[in-house]
Design a protein around this motif. Sequence first.
Motif, PDB file in Angstrom:
ATOM      1  N   GLU A 316       0.837  -1.199   0.000  1.00  0.00           N
ATOM      2  CA  GLU A 316       0.000   0.000   0.000  1.00  0.00           C
ATOM      3  C   GLU A 316       0.873   1.251   0.000  1.00  0.00           C
ATOM      4  O   GLU A 316       0.569   2.238  -0.679  1.00  0.00           O
ATOM      5  N   ILE A 319       2.083   1.808  -3.449  1.00  0.00           N
ATOM      6  CA  ILE A 319       1.015   2.352  -4.300  1.00  0.00           C
ATOM      7  C   ILE A 319       0.817   3.829  -4.004  1.00  0.00           C
ATOM      8  O   ILE A 319       0.756   4.666  -4.911  1.00  0.00           O
ATOM      9  N   ARG A 320       0.746   4.150  -2.718  1.00  0.00           N
ATOM     10  CA  ARG A 320       0.512   5.539  -2.350  1.00  0.00           C
ATOM     11  C   ARG A 320       1.633   6.438  -2.866  1.00  0.00           C
ATOM     12  O   ARG A 320       1.380   7.545  -3.344  1.00  0.00           O
ATOM     13  N   LYS A 321       2.872   5.942  -2.764  1.00  0.00           N
ATOM     14  CA  LYS A 321       3.985   6.754  -3.238  1.00  0.00           C
ATOM     15  C   LYS A 321       3.885   6.948  -4.748  1.00  0.00           C
ATOM     16  O   LYS A 321       4.106   8.039  -5.259  1.00  0.00           O
ATOM     17  N   ALA A 322       3.548   5.886  -5.460  1.00  0.00           N
ATOM     18  CA  ALA A 322       3.427   5.993  -6.912  1.00  0.00           C
ATOM     19  C   ALA A 322       2.316   6.966  -7.281  1.00  0.00           C
ATOM     20  O   ALA A 322       2.385   7.639  -8.300  1.00  0.00           O
ATOM     21  N   LEU A 323       1.293   7.044  -6.439  1.00  0.00           N
ATOM     22  CA  LEU A 323       0.166   7.914  -6.752  1.00  0.00           C
ATOM     23  C   LEU A 323       0.383   9.338  -6.260  1.00  0.00           C
ATOM     24  O   LEU A 323      -0.509  10.162  -6.334  1.00  0.00           O
ATOM     25  N   ALA A 325       2.152  10.313  -3.073  1.00  0.00           N
ATOM     26  CA  ALA A 325       2.409  10.608  -1.673  1.00  0.00           C
ATOM     27  C   ALA A 325       3.889  10.880  -1.479  1.00  0.00           C
ATOM     28  O   ALA A 325       4.729  10.146  -1.979  1.00  0.00           O
TER      29      ALA A 325
ATOM     30  N   LEU B  65       9.693   7.011  -9.973  1.00  0.00           N
ATOM     31  CA  LEU B  65       9.708   6.101  -8.833  1.00  0.00           C
ATOM     32  C   LEU B  65      11.127   5.657  -8.542  1.00  0.00           C
ATOM     33  O   LEU B  65      11.445   5.238  -7.444  1.00  0.00           O
ATOM     34  N   ALA B  89       7.408  13.855  -5.703  1.00  0.00           N
ATOM     35  CA  ALA B  89       6.114  13.321  -5.283  1.00  0.00           C
ATOM     36  C   ALA B  89       4.991  14.213  -5.792  1.00  0.00           C
ATOM     37  O   ALA B  89       3.946  13.740  -6.238  1.00  0.00           O
ATOM     38  N   ARG B  92       4.434  13.435  -9.388  1.00  0.00           N
ATOM     39  CA  ARG B  92       3.686  12.174  -9.507  1.00  0.00           C
ATOM     40  C   ARG B  92       2.216  12.405  -9.217  1.00  0.00           C
ATOM     41  O   ARG B  92       1.337  11.839  -9.854  1.00  0.00           O
ATOM     42  N   PHE B  98      -0.342   6.435 -13.119  1.00  0.00           N
ATOM     43  CA  PHE B  98       0.258   5.104 -13.239  1.00  0.00           C
ATOM     44  C   PHE B  98      -0.819   4.048 -13.442  1.00  0.00           C
ATOM     45  O   PHE B  98      -1.785   3.989 -12.688  1.00  0.00           O
ATOM     46  N   PHE B 100      -0.726   0.037 -13.354  1.00  0.00           N
ATOM     47  CA  PHE B 100       0.239  -1.021 -13.052  1.00  0.00           C
ATOM     48  C   PHE B 100      -0.119  -2.318 -13.759  1.00  0.00           C
ATOM     49  O   PHE B 100      -1.277  -2.583 -14.085  1.00  0.00           O
ATOM     50  N   VAL B 106      -5.561  -0.928  -3.338  1.00  0.00           N
ATOM     51  CA  VAL B 106      -5.376  -1.106  -1.901  1.00  0.00           C
ATOM     52  C   VAL B 106      -6.535  -1.973  -1.409  1.00  0.00           C
ATOM     53  O   VAL B 106      -7.699  -1.583  -1.521  1.00  0.00           O
ATOM     54  N   TYR B 121      -3.664  13.240  -2.240  1.00  0.00           N
ATOM     55  CA  TYR B 121      -2.385  13.944  -2.182  1.00  0.00           C
ATOM     56  C   TYR B 121      -2.397  15.243  -2.972  1.00  0.00           C
ATOM     57  O   TYR B 121      -1.409  15.946  -3.027  1.00  0.00           O
TER      58      TYR B 121
END
Lengths: 410, 265
Positions: A316, A319-323, A325, B65, B89, B92, B98, B100, B106, B121
């Motif tokens: 998670e 994922i959050r970082k990729a999105l 965060a 990333l 960040a 992004r 993204f 995947f 999640v 975010y």
Amino acid sequence: MRFLFINHIQNARQSLRSNRMRSNLTMLGVMIGVASITTILSLSGGASKIVSNQVDALGGNIAVVRPGSASDTAFQNLAQLPTPQLFAASTLTIKDVNAIKKVNYVSGVAPMMILSGAVKAETSTSVNTSIIATTPTLADVSGLKIQNGQFLDPDLSPYIAVIGPQLSVNVFGTEESIGKTLTIKGQAFTVIGVLKRQNTPINYNGVDFDESIIINQDAGQALNQGSLQIQQINVKTDSVNNLAGAIVDINKAILKNHLGEADFTILSGEQIAQPTNRLFAAIAGTTTAVAAISLLVGGIGIMNIMLVSVAERTREIGIRKALGASNRDIVAQFLIESVALSIGGGVGGYIIGYLIAFAISSFLPFFPIFTWEIGGIAIGVSLVIGTLFGLYPAIRAARKDPIDALRQYD
Amino acid sequence: MKAMANNKTEPVIVLSDLRKRFGIGDAEHYAIDGIDLTIRKGEFIAIMGPSGCGKTTLLNILGLLDSKIEGEYELETRPVASLSFRRQARIRSQQIGFIFQSFNLVTRLNVIENVALPLVYKGMTRLNREKQASAILHTFHLGEREYYMPYQLSGGQTQRVAIARALVNNPSIILADEPTGNLDSASSHIIMEELSDLHKRGNTIIMVTHNPRLTTYASRVITMLDGKIDTDTGSPKRKNDTTAKKPLGKVSKKRRKTKTKQEVA
């Protein structure tokens, strides 16, 4: 940024809810620690408050002169306080009492000689109690109320006594004991008055009037092989405003009597309660240290659970970082979660602490107090615990490499 | 590739001699081994190539990333190396979407919360987030699945949710790793139409795929081999030629080669 903070809180709430059992158990750890601290502080606060309330109730214009110089440490008081009547030889004399009487604005002076001894009625077994030898002014200075009969009177026989209602019950089996006779050290005393029940076993006089017998100073001196030992002189001034000035004058007068040796202490206002406060402060300090250990254990529990949570949610985090965060967002997310856990425990502990305090206080002569300090300590301590023990897991979460994190369980 | 400099649109991504190393010493291995590439605004790029040729690694680097790289990566004229993690960040969050290979929803969040995640975010309020997420879910025909949990969805639905999530913050660059890899042709069609639509609206799309049919949607096809660019159809002339006959021809030859390689392996 403001919205992000709200988002983090929503997020923390959701993640804590999804692991309800785990969250509750973790909170329990902090809850126990905070509950014990709250109980201790509220009860010891209540105990201290009771004495200062008494002083206030008497109008606040009371000063107390005690033999011996002011002791500094709580532990000295611990040793001394329960038995103030055991001073080997008091430095206070009748000369001091007379000197205080002459000071301006002093409206009442009552020397107290506190003996301990057995009191016996004709038909009953002897009862050990405090025997207070004093003058009639004590009733006014210490606000003693009479339920039946009258207080000491110099015009009457020297061997008269005023007794507390509980002592009356213990010795005679009834509160109606006027005219009855009891003996102290073989000397017969006639009861001429019964005090009104006070229910203040903790007070600045160091005796429980409900269970005491009050006799004339001369009679007390006779019982003590003719030597007068004044353990305390209660002084009342005509108004609160004149108290400070009077204390200075009293100090001068007694110093003169004692050839400049400061072997006595004058206490007023909050200070009167201080020896009692210090006793409870010492008890509270020790027990708080024990409670702190349980808080530490609670904090470690939080850290443990947060580390598990971070490991479980590695993907998670990726994922959050990729999105989008940032590291800071991830730190905030996990930190808020751990703080929420500990604050939840803190609030729960505060409530449970008071429940326990009230349960205990039903066996004690005083009630727990409510002050903002105790609430502040409960919340503050849990905030610190949550931050301190949540920081490491949160930083660990934020440091995870997003690509590795995304690859977890692939 | 430098020849494309006379194109009308400005470059979004400029890579020069990009390398990505894994391992140290004897185990040292370059997953990306010297790539020079310029991607212009509004291009729809399909990256093809055998497994392990560095496609996903390249995509991760493009998506910020992976910042442990050698060589130059300029994103909208800013060298990425000079950007702080926080700034990366932000990029992004605001510019990159993204998609995947493995859906990466999640699991403890429901569909609408998953889709709304990137908007968190951006600092949006919950109501606005969910409104926007709901709107995009409707375009993917998932309006009735908003409050399902990910495990309650079929594979196709899950991937559509993942794509909806990538598109919810209107990113200008969309990075897709096998976006239709798990979908039937009808669902693939929906997804590709959506991507194509985004492309028409001026977004830059970079898609890794194994499916040569999908390259027909792309304006430029790049094949990779052993961490290097093998072929690239990207020339100013061919850029608008979406018939992709030539690219496909060339690519399929390449593909045959790689396929046999894979089969042998």
